[in-house]
Design an enzyme around this catalytic site. Structure first.
Site, short mmCIF file in Angstrom:
data_model
loop_
_atom_site.label_atom_id
_atom_site.label_comp_id
_atom_site.label_asym_id
_atom_site.label_seq_id
_atom_site.Cartn_x
_atom_site.Cartn_y
_atom_site.Cartn_z
N ARG A 258 -4.50 2.37 -13.83
CA ARG A 258 -3.17 2.55 -13.27
C ARG A 258 -2.53 1.23 -12.84
O ARG A 258 -3.14 0.43 -12.13
CB ARG A 258 -3.20 3.52 -12.08
N ARG B 21 -14.12 1.64 3.80
CA ARG B 21 -12.89 0.89 4.01
C ARG B 21 -11.67 1.79 4.17
O ARG B 21 -10.86 1.62 5.06
CB ARG B 21 -12.64 -0.07 2.85
N ASN C 126 0.83 -1.21 0.00
CA ASN C 126 0.00 0.00 0.00
C ASN C 126 0.87 1.26 0.00
O ASN C 126 0.61 2.21 -0.73
CB ASN C 126 -0.90 0.03 1.23
N TYR D 295 -11.44 -10.04 -3.30
CA TYR D 295 -12.19 -8.80 -3.08
C TYR D 295 -13.66 -9.13 -2.85
O TYR D 295 -14.21 -10.02 -3.49
CB TYR D 295 -12.10 -7.88 -4.31
N ARG E 66 -9.68 -4.05 -15.19
CA ARG E 66 -8.56 -4.90 -14.77
C ARG E 66 -8.97 -6.35 -14.96
O ARG E 66 -10.05 -6.75 -14.50
CB ARG E 66 -8.20 -4.67 -13.29
N HIS F 293 -14.47 3.19 -15.78
CA HIS F 293 -14.32 2.36 -14.58
C HIS F 293 -15.55 1.49 -14.35
O HIS F 293 -15.57 0.67 -13.44
CB HIS F 293 -14.07 3.30 -13.37
N HIS G 12 -14.74 -4.21 -1.19
CA HIS G 12 -14.73 -3.48 -2.46
C HIS G 12 -16.13 -3.14 -2.96
O HIS G 12 -16.29 -2.43 -3.94
CB HIS G 12 -13.99 -4.35 -3.50
#
Length: 709
Positions: free
Chosen positions: A410, A569, A50, A473, A380, A440, A597
């Site tokens: 990213r 979160r 992270n 997730y 992703r 997204h 998530h």
């Protein structure tokens, strides 16, 4: 004037400092004695991973702002310079706590449990030293590239995030001046090296850099090694694209990716006690200031602990309370996915329920002779994606396949470029996102010819089409053949491929068009109901909350008596316990075995509750600079399922952290109450549902009471 009441910066927390608080919550799980030892290693590894991304993106962005003389304060009233100073102090403190946890707690516990981590090569016994030297000669030496620096050899380009060993060397003959030399610790070799078991069957490991350091004199035969120490740098990885000027977006991103490895150095990690002269050389060559140097009391880059988690023989030190993803009762083995969806909307809850139905949805569509078209957005995907393979097969089978591959995702840009090229070769129509916006949203549309005409099947989700992360997730997804949603889905893809926005929408709310306004309307409606004495209640589960307009609207609603329960979160720029609001707003963060998530929203609506799921967080980037989708969940049984998810997390007293009015997080208090670990409970419920094959679990459903001022 309404809204100005909460414009004061003191009502907000700085985004970057809030993120540091999140990583501290992850670190607290590494410190938590209730967690199995190897789970604690994993959490400590996650804090390091992270922190790397935080520096490469967020700290880099602050440095860019300062470099451009940008001085505008953030919502908490802090200028970029003030933010960077505060972040530096907070991250130095965080790193100290990371290594305090590693050295003083985890290493001794590993030793007690039969795993000896040899911290320094000097601590090897004779037998181990012999093994290590032989291992070096046979496996490591052929891979290494020693680099000396002198008048004919300039200081080498040190790659982003690479682990290196820097040394000061002196020629054995001739000029006796100190010279700098370095060797990169090769990432192609395992960093953890197991040694032969000792007499007491104790397992021992040593890190690769210690083996190299022990043998570094063999790389520079004409030199004496004066000293050697590991170092690691972090570079600015946040590139900006001039999309309007880029003739070919794919080529432009490929060019920028190469630059990422050589971006400005923004953080230098060195071993504590490093030779001052050696540090001065590295610091000077990298143009890095003292405030960006981290002297590490232990091994650099703790992400290696995730590999240690995978060592065999320590299963008894890992979490056993999380069953593997379960079969979804609505999708029996070898069923016709389309037939099952026609029976009614289906809500999936990952990773407790398997992601397989989503993969099967696309696989069956690829093979089905009646399917005419498949359209999908990809943000992703996994390294060996079955979804990509199915889309390619569909195109080869003559289907009309359109895929929006977001090249600007990213750290997945390179991966996505590979997939985009492969899909194009297979005959898919590939769209590379929209200029100025990241796509997204998570949506798949399958158009099928049936007896009664064309029918559209849609999958909408809160998470990525990544079968690997779907096991790690927590996300929800909706499979439906609702004509209204199908019509909206067609409009979404027409907009993405041809920029044609329809005159109206049926069910879906899109960013950046009007999703933010929709949220503000829904929050405002609860406020009006409360003002009229009808009560109001909002439950929102998101990853991050830092949009000022949303926060102001929540403050306004809470000040009128709306009960607001937030499950966030990560970043939260909102504060609790403010004057006039009191305990009407509560915030909790769940940090558990799975990465939370989901984005789920509940609005009481005067006894006619509405439930929504979305790909978007409550952040300016999601609401204003990305293509996002929010979708309603209307089937009563599915609404009940969503409320159960929310209520169980609101009751969690094992993995929940509560935001205090002082701006800190404290662990939820479980004394005198039933112990509730929401993630474990969801796993057990999925097992029971799969066994009964009904999808119905006997749990007490939480029905929120109307909240009055």
């Amino acid at each position: 004037m309404e809204g100005q009441k909460y414009a004061d910066p003191s009502y907000y927390t700085n985004r970057e400092l809030s993120w540091v608080l999140f990583d501290k919550r992850v670190l607290s799980e590494a410190q938590n004695e209730q967690n199995p030892l190897f789970e604690r290693l994993k959490f400590l590894s996650i804090t390091a991973s992270n922190l790397d991304e935080f520096f490469m993106v967020r700290v880099a962005s602050l440095k860019d702002m300062i470099g451009a003389n940008y001085g505008k304060p953030d919502i908490a009233g802090m200028t970029p310079k003030e933010q960077l100073k505060a972040v530096n102090a907070a991250t130095h403190e965080l790193v100290e706590k990371q290594y305090e946890t590693y050295n003083e707690t985890l290493l001794p516990l590993l030793l007690q449990n039969g795993l000896r981590v040899i911290e320094k090569h000097e601590n090897l016994n004779e037998k181990e030293a012999s093994y290590v030297d032989k291992f070096y000669e046979e496996n490591v030496y052929p891979v290494l590239t020693p680099m000396a620096v002198d008048s004919s050899r300039p200081f080498p380009l040190i790659r982003n995030k690479s682990l290196n060993i820097g040394a000061l060397v002196r020629k054995k003959e001739g000029d006796k001046e100190l010279e700098f030399a370095t060797v990169q610790v090769p990432s192609v070799l395992p960093r953890i090296v197991e040694l032969p078991a000792g007499e007491n069957s104790e397992k021992a490991v040593i890190l690769l850099e210690e083996i190299i350091e022990r043998n570094i004199h063999k790389l520079f035969l004409n030199y004496d090694i004066v000293c050697s120490f590991p170092f690691r740098i972090m570079r600015n990885a946040d590139f900006s694209l001039e999309e309007d000027e880029a003739e070919d977006l794919l080529k432009e991103i490929e060019k920028q990716l190469k630059r990422r490895q050589w971006g400005q150095a923004i953080r230098l990690e060195v071993e504590d006690g490093i030779d001052e002269h050696l540090l001065t050389v590295i610091k000077s060559e990298l143009s890095i200031g003292n405030e960006d140097i981290y002297c590490i009391k232990g091994p650099l880059d703790l992400t290696f602990l995730m590999k240690m988690y995978g060592l065999p023989g320590f299963e008894h030190l890992k979490e056993k309370g999380y069953p593997s993803p379960q079969q979804v009762p609505a999708f029996p083995a070898d069923c016709d996915v389309f037939e099952q969806i026609r029976k009614g909307d289906i809500l999936l809850h990952h990773p407790y329920e398997t992601f397989a139905p989503v993969v099967d949805f696309i696989r069956q569509a690829a093979r089905d002779k009646d399917v005419l078209a498949i359209k999908q957005t990809l943000y992703r995907v996994s390294g060996n994606s079955p979804i990509i393979a199915a889309l390619a097969q569909a195109a080869e089978n003559g289907k009309q396949v359109s895929v929006l591959v977001e090249l600007k995702a990213r750290f997945d840009e390179e991966n996505n470029i590979v997939w985009a090229k492969m899909l194009e070769k297979a005959g898919c129509h590939v769209i590379y996102g929209l200029v100025g916006l990241k796509t997204h949203s998570k949506i798949t549309l399958v158009v099928r010819r049936e007896e009664d005409g064309i029918r559209r099947y849609v999958h909408l989700g809160t998470g990525n089409y990544n079968d690997a992360t779907a096991k790690l997730y927590t996300d929800v997804g909706l499979l439906t053949c609702s004509p209204a949603i199908g019509e909206d889905a067609t409009a979404v893809f027409n907009m993405l491929s041809g920029y044609s926005e329809p005159l109206g929408w049926n069910k879906l709310s899109l960013a950046p068009l009007w999703l933010k306004d929709r949220f503000l309307y829904l929050i405002g409606r609860e406020k009006k109901n409360a003002q009229a004495g009808r009560g109001g209640h909002i439950i929102a589960k998101v990853n991050s909350l830092c949009d000022k307009d949303i926060i102001e609207a929540l403050y306004e609603a809470a000040s009128c008596g709306v009960k607001i329960e937030l499950i966030i979160r990560g970043i939260c720029c909102l504060k609790t316990g403010l004057p006039g609001i009191g305990d009407n707003i509560t915030v909790r963060s769940i940090v558990g075995n799975f990465l939370e998530h989901c984005r789920i929203f509940y609005f009481e609506n005067d006894g006619k509750p509405e439930y929504y799921c979305a790909s978007a967080d409550w952040m300016p980037r999601n609401l204003e600079r990305r293509v996002e989708i929010m979708f309603p969940v209307e089937k009563p049984a599915l609404r009940e399922k969503l409320m159960h998810i929310l209520s169980m997390q609101l009751k969690d007293n094992v993995k929940a952290h509560i935001l205090t009015p002082e701006g800190n997080y404290k662990k939820a208090d479980s004394q005198g109450e039933d112990i509730i670990n929401a993630q474990q409970e969801f796993g057990r419920e999925a097992v029971r549902a799969a066994k009964t094959n009904t999808g119905i679990v006997n749990h007490r459903v939480f029905i929120p009471e109307k909240h009055h001022k």
